[in-house]
Design a protein around this motif. Structure first.
Motif, short mmCIF file in Angstrom:
data_model
loop_
_atom_site.label_atom_id
_atom_site.label_comp_id
_atom_site.label_asym_id
_atom_site.label_seq_id
_atom_site.Cartn_x
_atom_site.Cartn_y
_atom_site.Cartn_z
N SER A 57 47.23 45.67 32.56
CA SER A 57 46.11 45.87 33.49
C SER A 57 46.48 46.99 34.44
N THR A 58 45.50 47.80 34.81
CA THR A 58 45.67 48.74 35.92
C THR A 58 44.79 48.28 37.08
N ARG A 59 43.49 48.18 36.84
CA ARG A 59 42.53 47.91 37.91
C ARG A 59 42.59 46.49 38.47
N THR A 60 42.56 45.50 37.61
CA THR A 60 42.43 44.13 38.11
C THR A 60 43.64 43.74 38.95
N ARG A 109 46.12 36.77 34.39
CA ARG A 109 45.52 37.36 33.16
C ARG A 109 46.34 36.89 31.98
N HIS A 137 35.77 37.40 32.25
CA HIS A 137 36.46 38.19 33.28
C HIS A 137 35.55 38.11 34.53
N GLN A 140 35.50 40.70 37.46
CA GLN A 140 34.95 42.00 37.05
C GLN A 140 33.43 41.95 37.11
N PRO A 268 33.66 49.13 32.65
CA PRO A 268 34.72 48.39 33.37
C PRO A 268 36.05 49.13 33.35
N LEU A 269 36.20 50.08 32.43
CA LEU A 269 37.42 50.85 32.22
C LEU A 269 38.56 49.88 31.79
N PRO A 270 39.56 50.30 31.05
CA PRO A 270 39.78 51.68 30.63
C PRO A 270 38.80 52.13 29.53
N1 CP Z 1 38.41 46.42 34.12
C1 CP Z 1 39.64 45.93 33.89
O1 CP Z 1 39.83 44.72 33.68
O2 CP Z 1 40.62 46.87 33.89
P1 CP Z 1 42.18 46.59 33.73
O3 CP Z 1 42.39 46.09 32.31
O4 CP Z 1 42.86 47.88 34.00
O5 CP Z 1 42.54 45.50 34.71
#
Ligand code: CP
Length: 310
Positions: A57-60, A109, A137, A140, A268-270
Motif C-alpha cells: 500500500s502507498t495511499r491507505t 490490510r 475497502h 476508500q 483509487p490508484l495505483p
Molecule cells: N487506493 C488504495 O488503496 O491505494 P493503496 O493500495 O496505495 O493503499
C-alpha cells in the motif's frame, strides 16, 4: 429529533455496517477536518494507531499515518508480512490480540476476504479495514464519496460509471453499496469476465437503476463521474485469464472527445495504463485531489472512533 449517532469504539469492516445517516455524518466531520489538517491539532494526543499491512500500500497506510499525526497521535506498524511474526507461523488472531496491548486502534490490510472481520472478533480495540482481499475497502469508498460531494457539490441526481475490474477490485464493491443509498444511476463497464460480483449486484439493483455493458464509448457522453479502476493482476487465479483482459480500457483524450464538459474522473490508484498521462492536466482529472481527501476522511474516522469529536 434525529437518532443519536454512535461511532466511539466501532469497527469499520464493511460499508454495509453503516446507514446513510451515519455516512453523511462522517462526510460532514471530514469537511470540518480540512482546516484542522491545514494547521494540525492535539485532538488525539497520547493515542496510538497500529498499521498492520500484510499487502502493499502507498495511499491507505501513509494517509492513515499522516491523519493520526495531524491529530497529534502517533503510529507504529509494519508494511509487509515478511518482517512480522506471521513469518514464524503466528496467526492473525494472536497478532491482533498482541498489538492491542500497545495501541488504541488498528488499521489492517490483508489479502484474505473476511480477515478484517475475523480480526475484529478477536480484538477489544477498533479495527479499521484498509482492504480485505477483493472484498471491500470501506475507508476508500468514504473518501470517494467525499470527493464526489466536494467536486460536484452533491451525490443525488448524478450518473456514475465504474470502469475496469469490477470483479476483483475491492473499492468498487464498497463504493457500489454506499452509492446505492443515494439517488444515483450506476453504469458498470467491464469485460465479461470481470463483471460486478453477483452479491453486490443483487443488493444494489434493489435500490438504484444499474446498467451493465462492455461498451465504454457508449456511456462516456452520458455520465457525470467516471470511476476508473486497475485490472487487479495479482488476484487472477490463472495468469492466462489476465492476459485476455489486460489493457481492455484506456481513457485518453480521444475516448473523452464526447464527454460532458463537467465530467470528473476518479481512480483509487495505483493506476497502470488505464488512464493516459495526457488526461492528468485536464479539468476532468480529480484523482490526485482524491488522494488529499483520504487524509481528511481518515482524520474524521480516527477522531470519531476514538471519541475525540464530542
Ligand atoms: N487506493 C488504495 O488503496 O491505494 P493503496 O493500495 O496505495 O493503499
Amino acid at each position: 429529533m434525529g437518532v443519536k449517532l454512535e461511532f466511539e469504539g466501532r469497527d469499520i469492516i464493511s460499508i454495509k455496517d453503516f446507514s446513510r445517516e451515519e455516512i453523511d455524518y462522517i462526510l460532514k466531520v471530514a469537511k470540518g477536518m480540512e482546516s484542522v489538517a491545514a494547521k494540525g491539532s492535539d485532538m488525539l494526543k497520547g493515542k496510538i494507531l497500529a498499521t498492520l499491512f500484510f499487502e502493499p500500500s502507498t495511499r491507505t497506510r501513509l494517509s492513515f499515518e499522516a491523519a493520526m499525526h495531524k491529530l497529534g497521535g502517533s503510529t507504529i506498524g509494519f508494511a509487509e508480512a515478511e518482517i512480522a511474526s506471521v513469518r514464524k507461523g503466528e496467526n492473525l488472531a494472536d497478532t491482533v490480540r498482541t498489538v492491542e496491548s500497545y495501541v488504541d486502534v488498528i488499521a489492517l490490510r490483508h489479502p484474505l476476504e473476511g480477515a478484517a472481520r475475523l480480526a475484529a472478533e478477536f480484538a477489544k480495540i477498533p479495527i479499521l479495514n484498509g482492504g480485505s482481499g477483493a472484498e471491500e475497502h470501506p475507508t476508500q469508498d468514504l473518501l470517494d464519496l467525499y470527493t464526489i460531494m466536494k467536486e460536484r457539490g452533491k451525490l443525488n441526481g448524478l450518473k456514475i460509471a465504474f470502469v475496469g475490474d469490477l470483479r476483483y477490485g475491492r473499492t468498487v464493491h464498497s463504493l457500489a453499496y454506499a452509492l446505492s443509498l443515494y439517488n444515483i444511476e450506476l453504469y458498470l463497464v467491464s469485460p465479461e469476465s470481470l463483471k460486478m460480483r453477483r452479491e453486490v449486484l443483487q443488493t444494489i439493483k434493489e435500490r438504484i437503476p444499474v446498467s451493465e455493458t462492455t461498451n465504454l464509448e457508449k456511456i462516456i457522453p452520458l455520465v457525470d463521474v467516471l470511476y476508473v479502476t486497475r485490472i487487479q493482476k495479482e488476484r487472477f487465479p490463472d495468469p492466462a485469464e489476465y492476459i485476455k483482459v489486460k489493457g481492455s480500457y484506456k481513457i485518453d483524450m480521444k475516448t473523452l472527445s464526447n464527454a460532458k464538459k463537467d465530467l470528473i474522473i476518479l481512480h483509487p490508484l495505483p493506476r497502470v495504463d488505464e488512464i493516459a498521462a495526457e488526461v492528468d492536466n485536464t479539468p476532468y482529472a480529480r484523482y490526485f485531489q482524491q488522494v488529499w481527501n483520504g487524509i481528511v476522511v481518515r482524520m474524521a474516522l480516527l477522531a470519531l472512533i476514538l471519541g475525540a469529536t464530542k
